[in-house]
Design a protein around this motif. Sequence first.
Motif: not given
Length: 143
Positions: A15-20, A59-70, A72-75, A78-84
């Motif tokens: 739940g912490q914000e990691w946008d910066k 449930e936490l694992k499912k949430h983690a995968y959803e966050m990673l996908e979110k 990844q798409q944001k990156a 933004k124009g990042v060509s290679q994202v894993k």
Amino acid sequence: MRSYQNILVGIDVHGQEWDKPFEQACVYAMNHDATLHIATVLNTKTYTTQERFDPKLKELKKHAYEMLEKYQQKAKDKGVSQVKTIFDTGSPKARITRHLAPQHDIDLIVVGANQANKAEKFILGSVADGIIREARCDVVTVK
């Protein structure tokens, strides 16, 4: 100026914000034409070892995968060509510095400096502090 090939940014699913730190990692990845590795390490110490006995862990694992996908798409947006993305379990600072960074040839880790209280830092130490002390590559701390 040093050129980076593989950049890792950690995302905390609690739940912490990691946008910066994420934004800064994207800038570094674009400026260096590097691969951005978005990682989350789920600290499973508070859960049972068998997922079927602890529905919260599932449930936490499912949430983690959803966050990673979110992220990844944001990156990519933004124009990042290679994202894993990387999902792992264990102690975040140990898994990132001892396993994930060497395994993925990470040469820059971007971490967020959270505002943990003094008691929490004394007992646990912050993940960012642990990564800074143990990493064998460059580390950028973002506040």
